[in-house]
Scaffold this active site. Structure first.
Site, PDB file in Angstrom:
ATOM      1  N   SER A  77       0.816  -1.218   0.000  1.00  0.00           N
ATOM      2  CA  SER A  77       0.000   0.000   0.000  1.00  0.00           C
ATOM      3  C   SER A  77       0.847   1.264   0.000  1.00  0.00           C
ATOM      4  O   SER A  77       1.998   1.274   0.443  1.00  0.00           O
ATOM      5  CB  SER A  77      -0.906   0.027   1.227  1.00  0.00           C
ATOM      6  OG  SER A  77      -1.699  -1.119   1.284  1.00  0.00           O
TER       7      SER A  77
HETATM    8  N1  SAH Z   1      -0.222  -5.564   3.997  1.00  0.00           N
HETATM    9  C1  SAH Z   1       0.460  -5.815   2.757  1.00  0.00           C
HETATM   10  C2  SAH Z   1      -0.409  -5.521   1.552  1.00  0.00           C
HETATM   11  C3  SAH Z   1      -0.695  -6.772   0.907  1.00  0.00           C
HETATM   12  S1  SAH Z   1      -1.767  -6.808  -0.508  1.00  0.00           S
HETATM   13  C4  SAH Z   1       1.770  -5.070   2.675  1.00  0.00           C
HETATM   14  O1  SAH Z   1       2.037  -4.195   3.501  1.00  0.00           O
HETATM   15  O2  SAH Z   1       2.575  -5.403   1.802  1.00  0.00           O
HETATM   16  C5  SAH Z   1      -2.984  -7.962   0.075  1.00  0.00           C
HETATM   17  C6  SAH Z   1      -2.479  -9.306   0.528  1.00  0.00           C
HETATM   18  O3  SAH Z   1      -3.597 -10.068   0.971  1.00  0.00           O
HETATM   19  C7  SAH Z   1      -1.813 -10.126  -0.574  1.00  0.00           C
HETATM   20  O4  SAH Z   1      -0.568 -10.542  -0.143  1.00  0.00           O
HETATM   21  C8  SAH Z   1      -2.771 -11.321  -0.749  1.00  0.00           C
HETATM   22  O5  SAH Z   1      -2.100 -12.510  -1.133  1.00  0.00           O
HETATM   23  C9  SAH Z   1      -3.384 -11.420   0.627  1.00  0.00           C
HETATM   24  N2  SAH Z   1      -4.673 -12.111   0.694  1.00  0.00           N
HETATM   25  C10 SAH Z   1      -5.673 -12.099  -0.218  1.00  0.00           C
HETATM   26  N3  SAH Z   1      -6.712 -12.835   0.207  1.00  0.00           N
HETATM   27  C11 SAH Z   1      -6.374 -13.333   1.427  1.00  0.00           C
HETATM   28  C12 SAH Z   1      -7.037 -14.178   2.377  1.00  0.00           C
HETATM   29  N4  SAH Z   1      -8.260 -14.664   2.173  1.00  0.00           N
HETATM   30  N5  SAH Z   1      -6.381 -14.467   3.525  1.00  0.00           N
HETATM   31  C13 SAH Z   1      -5.136 -13.982   3.767  1.00  0.00           C
HETATM   32  N6  SAH Z   1      -4.464 -13.196   2.902  1.00  0.00           N
HETATM   33  C14 SAH Z   1      -5.070 -12.874   1.745  1.00  0.00           C
END
Ligand code: SAH
Length: 227
Positions: A77
């Protein structure tokens, strides 16, 4: 000639110093200027080396004012979004936090600078492994990561004082609300159908029930595999 070449050689320490300057500027221009004031959050944003969480070829852009690709179609983000979501949770050094969507691990590290313990769930094995390795390399000892589906939360560790969901959900997962402590807050981007847009919601659990506030419009990748 030789002396000049030596003067301009860029060693690793210099590169770290450049990133530190960029990080200070990021906090002043993108985060403080837009109204984030919590000193703990600002300190965390000044400390966590964001460039370590992005792929090598994106490092030069690590401190830019926007989201970045971390591979596998996922994103880290925008710095302001990380800071304002963290601030909205109102956490302290005694708090226990849950993150859904570890991704790069950047948000996890920001939380770990502020709270007592962070639990983070990631559904993709490649991202889970990379983030777990990096967070341990950076010396974080108050983080636990789990490979799994975030819709179920982390029941064994509940209740949590703060829950942050970093992917957009079609609805608020009931298990996460259950795992929120009374007095705790949850921040979650929710996908609306008509008109199609995502709203960042801040929920608070009180003795009387759940209060709900819309923060601002966002664009997160979707949460995978909801039922
Ligand atoms: N907080 C992260 C942003 C990640 S983007 C950062 O600072 O980099 C969103 C993330 O959610 C991705 O890595 C994706 O694989 C994960 N994601 C998507 N669906 C999910 C689920 N049902 N349970 C856990 N993680 C999930």
């Amino acid at each position: 000639m030789l002396k000049l070449a030596a003067m301009f050689r860029f060693n690793e320490g210099d590169q770290e110093a450049v990133y530190a300057v960029q990080r200070e500027r990021m906090v002043a221009e993108q985060i403080e200027r837009r109204g984030v004031t919590d000193p703990e959050v600002l300190a965390a944003m000044r400390t966590v080396p964001r460039h370590r969480f992005v792929p090598e070829e994106e490092r030069q852009e690590a401190y830019f004012d926007g989201p970045l690709s971390i591979g596998s179609g996922q994103t880290i983000s925008q710095p302001y979004v990380v800071a304002s979501m963290t601030e909205a949770l109102g956490l302290t050094h005694r708090s226990k936090a849950l993150e859904i969507g570890t991704g790069s691990g950047y948000q996890t590290a920001v939380l770990a600078e502020i709270v007592d313990r962070v639990f983070s769930v990631e559904i993709r094995a490649d991202l889970y492994e990379r983030a777990t390795q990096l967070l341990s390399e950076l010396g974080y000892r108050n983080i636990r990561t789990m490979l799994g589906n975030g819709y179920s939360g982390w029941p064994q560790e509940a209740p949590f004082d703060g829950i942050i969901v970093t992917a957009a959900a079609p609805y608020i997962p009931p298990a996460l609300l259950d795992q929120l402590a009374v007095g705790g807050r949850m921040i979650i981007p929710v996908q609306e159908e008509a008109p199609p847009r995502q709203e960042l919601l801040l929920l608070e659990k009180t003795d009387a029930g759940i209060t709900r506030r819309v923060m601002y419009e966002v664009r997160f990748v979707p949460l995978i595999d909801g039922q």
